[in-house]
Design a protein around this motif. Sequence first.
Motif, PDB file in Angstrom:
ATOM      1  N   GLU A  39       4.247  10.465  -6.878  1.00 30.14           N
ATOM      2  CA  GLU A  39       5.269  10.833  -7.856  1.00 30.14           C
ATOM      3  C   GLU A  39       4.653  11.188  -9.195  1.00 30.14           C
ATOM      4  O   GLU A  39       5.148  12.053  -9.897  1.00 30.14           O
ATOM      5  N   VAL A  40       3.557  10.549  -9.562  1.00 33.15           N
ATOM      6  CA  VAL A  40       2.919  10.790 -10.852  1.00 33.15           C
ATOM      7  C   VAL A  40       2.276  12.167 -10.888  1.00 33.15           C
ATOM      8  O   VAL A  40       2.493  12.948 -11.803  1.00 33.15           O
ATOM      9  N   SER A  41       1.488  12.503  -9.896  1.00 29.08           N
ATOM     10  CA  SER A  41       0.808  13.796  -9.878  1.00 29.08           C
ATOM     11  C   SER A  41       1.036  14.480  -8.538  1.00 29.08           C
ATOM     12  O   SER A  41       0.453  14.083  -7.538  1.00 29.08           O
ATOM     13  N   GLU A  71       0.830  -1.201   0.000  1.00 30.17           N
ATOM     14  CA  GLU A  71       0.000   0.000   0.000  1.00 30.17           C
ATOM     15  C   GLU A  71       0.861   1.245   0.000  1.00 30.17           C
ATOM     16  O   GLU A  71       0.581   2.206  -0.712  1.00 30.17           O
ATOM     17  N   ASP A  72       1.941   1.254   0.786  1.00 32.17           N
ATOM     18  CA  ASP A  72       2.839   2.402   0.828  1.00 32.17           C
ATOM     19  C   ASP A  72       3.505   2.619  -0.524  1.00 32.17           C
ATOM     20  O   ASP A  72       3.684   3.745  -0.970  1.00 32.17           O
ATOM     21  N   LYS A  73       3.863   1.535  -1.191  1.00 29.58           N
ATOM     22  CA  LYS A  73       4.495   1.634  -2.503  1.00 29.58           C
ATOM     23  C   LYS A  73       3.519   2.243  -3.507  1.00 29.58           C
ATOM     24  O   LYS A  73       3.897   3.097  -4.298  1.00 29.58           O
ATOM     25  N   GLU A  74       2.260   1.823  -3.482  1.00 28.18           N
ATOM     26  CA  GLU A  74       1.252   2.360  -4.392  1.00 28.18           C
ATOM     27  C   GLU A  74       1.020   3.850  -4.128  1.00 28.18           C
ATOM     28  O   GLU A  74       0.922   4.644  -5.050  1.00 28.18           O
ATOM     29  N   LYS A  75       0.945   4.238  -2.864  1.00 30.34           N
ATOM     30  CA  LYS A  75       0.742   5.647  -2.521  1.00 30.34           C
ATOM     31  C   LYS A  75       1.930   6.486  -2.981  1.00 30.34           C
ATOM     32  O   LYS A  75       1.757   7.599  -3.465  1.00 30.34           O
ATOM     33  N   LYS A  76       3.135   5.956  -2.835  1.00 25.82           N
ATOM     34  CA  LYS A  76       4.334   6.681  -3.235  1.00 25.82           C
ATOM     35  C   LYS A  76       4.342   6.868  -4.749  1.00 25.82           C
ATOM     36  O   LYS A  76       4.673   7.941  -5.242  1.00 25.82           O
ATOM     37  N   GLU A  77       3.962   5.840  -5.501  1.00 30.54           N
ATOM     38  CA  GLU A  77       3.917   5.940  -6.955  1.00 30.54           C
ATOM     39  C   GLU A  77       2.878   6.967  -7.394  1.00 30.54           C
ATOM     40  O   GLU A  77       3.108   7.735  -8.310  1.00 30.54           O
ATOM     41  N   GLU A  78       1.725   7.000  -6.727  1.00 32.37           N
ATOM     42  CA  GLU A  78       0.691   7.971  -7.068  1.00 32.37           C
ATOM     43  C   GLU A  78       1.177   9.386  -6.790  1.00 32.37           C
ATOM     44  O   GLU A  78       0.912  10.306  -7.554  1.00 32.37           O
TER      45      GLU A  78
END
Length: 58
Positions: free
Chosen positions: A38-40, A29-36
């Motif tokens: 970075e994208v916007s 979950e932390d990885k997904e939040k971090k990727e989001e």
Amino acid sequence: MAPIKLPGKALHIIKYIALGLGVVETVLEDKEKKEEAEVSPPIEHLSLKRKEVPDEGQ
């Protein structure tokens, strides 16, 4: 319903498996939040970059 009686070692194994799954879930979950993030970037961060600089003549 009657409770299921398990040997003590089995309960410990189940607890460790549940703990491990919880850790893995949190990391994913932390990885997904971090990727989001970075994208916007959030709008708040964009507004900080647009600060006006006072004129030297004033």
